[in-house]
Design a protein around this motif. Sequence first.
Motif, mmCIF file in Angstrom:
data_model
loop_
_atom_site.group_PDB
_atom_site.id
_atom_site.type_symbol
_atom_site.label_atom_id
_atom_site.label_comp_id
_atom_site.label_asym_id
_atom_site.label_seq_id
_atom_site.Cartn_x
_atom_site.Cartn_y
_atom_site.Cartn_z
ATOM 1 N N LEU A 169 15.944 -14.607 -2.539
ATOM 2 C CA LEU A 169 16.429 -14.138 -3.835
ATOM 3 C C LEU A 169 16.046 -15.121 -4.951
ATOM 4 O O LEU A 169 15.617 -14.707 -6.028
ATOM 5 N N VAL A 170 16.207 -16.412 -4.679
ATOM 6 C CA VAL A 170 15.809 -17.415 -5.663
ATOM 7 C C VAL A 170 14.298 -17.344 -5.901
ATOM 8 O O VAL A 170 13.827 -17.491 -7.040
ATOM 9 N N ALA A 171 13.540 -17.092 -4.841
ATOM 10 C CA ALA A 171 12.088 -16.962 -4.984
ATOM 11 C C ALA A 171 11.731 -15.767 -5.873
ATOM 12 O O ALA A 171 10.806 -15.845 -6.693
ATOM 13 N N LEU A 172 12.476 -14.670 -5.744
ATOM 14 C CA LEU A 172 12.226 -13.500 -6.590
ATOM 15 C C LEU A 172 12.553 -13.799 -8.054
ATOM 16 O O LEU A 172 11.857 -13.339 -8.962
ATOM 17 N N VAL A 173 13.609 -14.573 -8.277
ATOM 18 C CA VAL A 173 13.943 -14.957 -9.648
ATOM 19 C C VAL A 173 12.829 -15.833 -10.229
ATOM 20 O O VAL A 173 12.445 -15.678 -11.392
ATOM 21 N N ALA A 174 12.306 -16.748 -9.425
ATOM 22 C CA ALA A 174 11.197 -17.587 -9.886
ATOM 23 C C ALA A 174 9.982 -16.734 -10.243
ATOM 24 O O ALA A 174 9.313 -16.969 -11.252
ATOM 25 N N LEU A 175 9.700 -15.737 -9.406
ATOM 26 C CA LEU A 175 8.583 -14.830 -9.693
ATOM 27 C C LEU A 175 8.834 -14.057 -10.978
ATOM 28 O O LEU A 175 7.915 -13.843 -11.781
ATOM 29 N N SER A 176 10.085 -13.660 -11.182
ATOM 30 C CA SER A 176 10.441 -12.963 -12.420
ATOM 31 C C SER A 176 10.227 -13.859 -13.628
ATOM 32 O O SER A 176 9.762 -13.404 -14.679
ATOM 33 N N ASP A 177 10.566 -15.143 -13.492
ATOM 34 C CA ASP A 177 10.377 -16.073 -14.604
ATOM 35 C C ASP A 177 8.901 -16.199 -14.979
ATOM 36 O O ASP A 177 8.551 -16.303 -16.160
ATOM 37 N N VAL A 178 8.059 -16.191 -13.960
ATOM 38 C CA VAL A 178 6.622 -16.351 -14.205
ATOM 39 C C VAL A 178 6.035 -15.087 -14.831
ATOM 40 O O VAL A 178 5.243 -15.145 -15.777
ATOM 41 N N SER A 179 6.449 -13.929 -14.296
ATOM 42 C CA SER A 179 5.860 -12.666 -14.755
ATOM 43 C C SER A 179 6.610 -12.046 -15.919
ATOM 44 O O SER A 179 6.138 -11.070 -16.512
#
Length: 383
Positions: A169-179
């Motif tokens: 879930l944290v990894a998905l948030v990080a991906l959201s921050d990038v994209s």
Amino acid sequence: MSWTSRIAAATPAHRDRTIDALRAVAIVGVILGHWLVSAVVSDPDRPAAWEGASPLSGSPALVPATWVLQTLGLFFFAGGYSSARSLGGKPYRPWLTARLTRLARPVAVLAAVWVPTMLLLRLTGVPESTRHVVQSLITHPMWFLLVYVLLTALTPLLRKVGLWSVVPLVALVALSDVSRWNGLVAPVGWAVPYLLGIALAEGRLHRRAGAILAPAGVVAGAVLVLGLGYPASAVGVPGDGWSNLNPPTLFALALAAAQIGVFLLLRPRLAGWLQRPAVWAPVVMLNLGAMTLFCWHQSALLLVTAGGLAAGPLPGLLDAPDGAWPLYRLVWLPVFAVVLAGLWSVFRRWETGDRRASARVRAVEDMHTGGEALKVGVGDGQR
């Protein structure tokens, strides 16, 4: 026996008072935070024409206050705990219906008042900018309820996936921050503190985890802001172009981790303090009407603001949020609080569905019966 002593004596021994205190702190933080950053500016030439503004835009020194007053992570943490405790082995459908009904009632009452009011404002020729400010202040705080409802409905699944699901879930948030995905990723971000709350309820999150979460959250937040260019404010600032709340970013999760970590470390001492009736009773009262307070707090601000029109732009009210505005705003907080207390006394009865008893009597009766064991707003249960 005083009413505070009656409430303390009627509280079930198994109830975790620290979670109720955490929820009370969270609701107070949200209310104060909104009152302090929601500036309504009146046009000198057209006093009835309002615009929204924020003191954070021109006062970066106020940013650290957002780290304390932005408490949504604590809300979802307490919600995860309460949902897991109240669900237990109960049938899913009636459990979910009861919880969603408790959430829906105060929101429905708010809509029943403000929908016709907005129509009336339009029909009476109130400037469009003013109507936009009013609508924004009333509706924007409601967005988190949609996320909360979704996470509540997913509680059985989240209990099964376990605490380790926090990592992806944290990894998905990080991906959201990038994209820079849109707000549809919000449930993913707030599921992290919700899962931590579930873990606490099931005995899988211990006090020693606080010694990891608190410093890790602080360090991660500092790296994100100082090294990776994340906004320093925990809430959105007009003109920044990027908010840590829409959707929640890694900084929002770092802040939630730090706050939850501090709570875990202080929890044993907090439990001792809450044994005192004078400390525990106010926590009960805040929890009994938490959703009502949340729904109506911006209405209190708007009522006071509208009342100030007759006197013109008073310092801290209807004037531009610059210079000493934050200090003047502090003077208005007790006025907002008194008006909110009046709204709470009128509308709280719809939160529990009991329109006859007063809040204080109802609180004592609920805990004496032991049936619902202290009804609380967003996170009732803990049975």
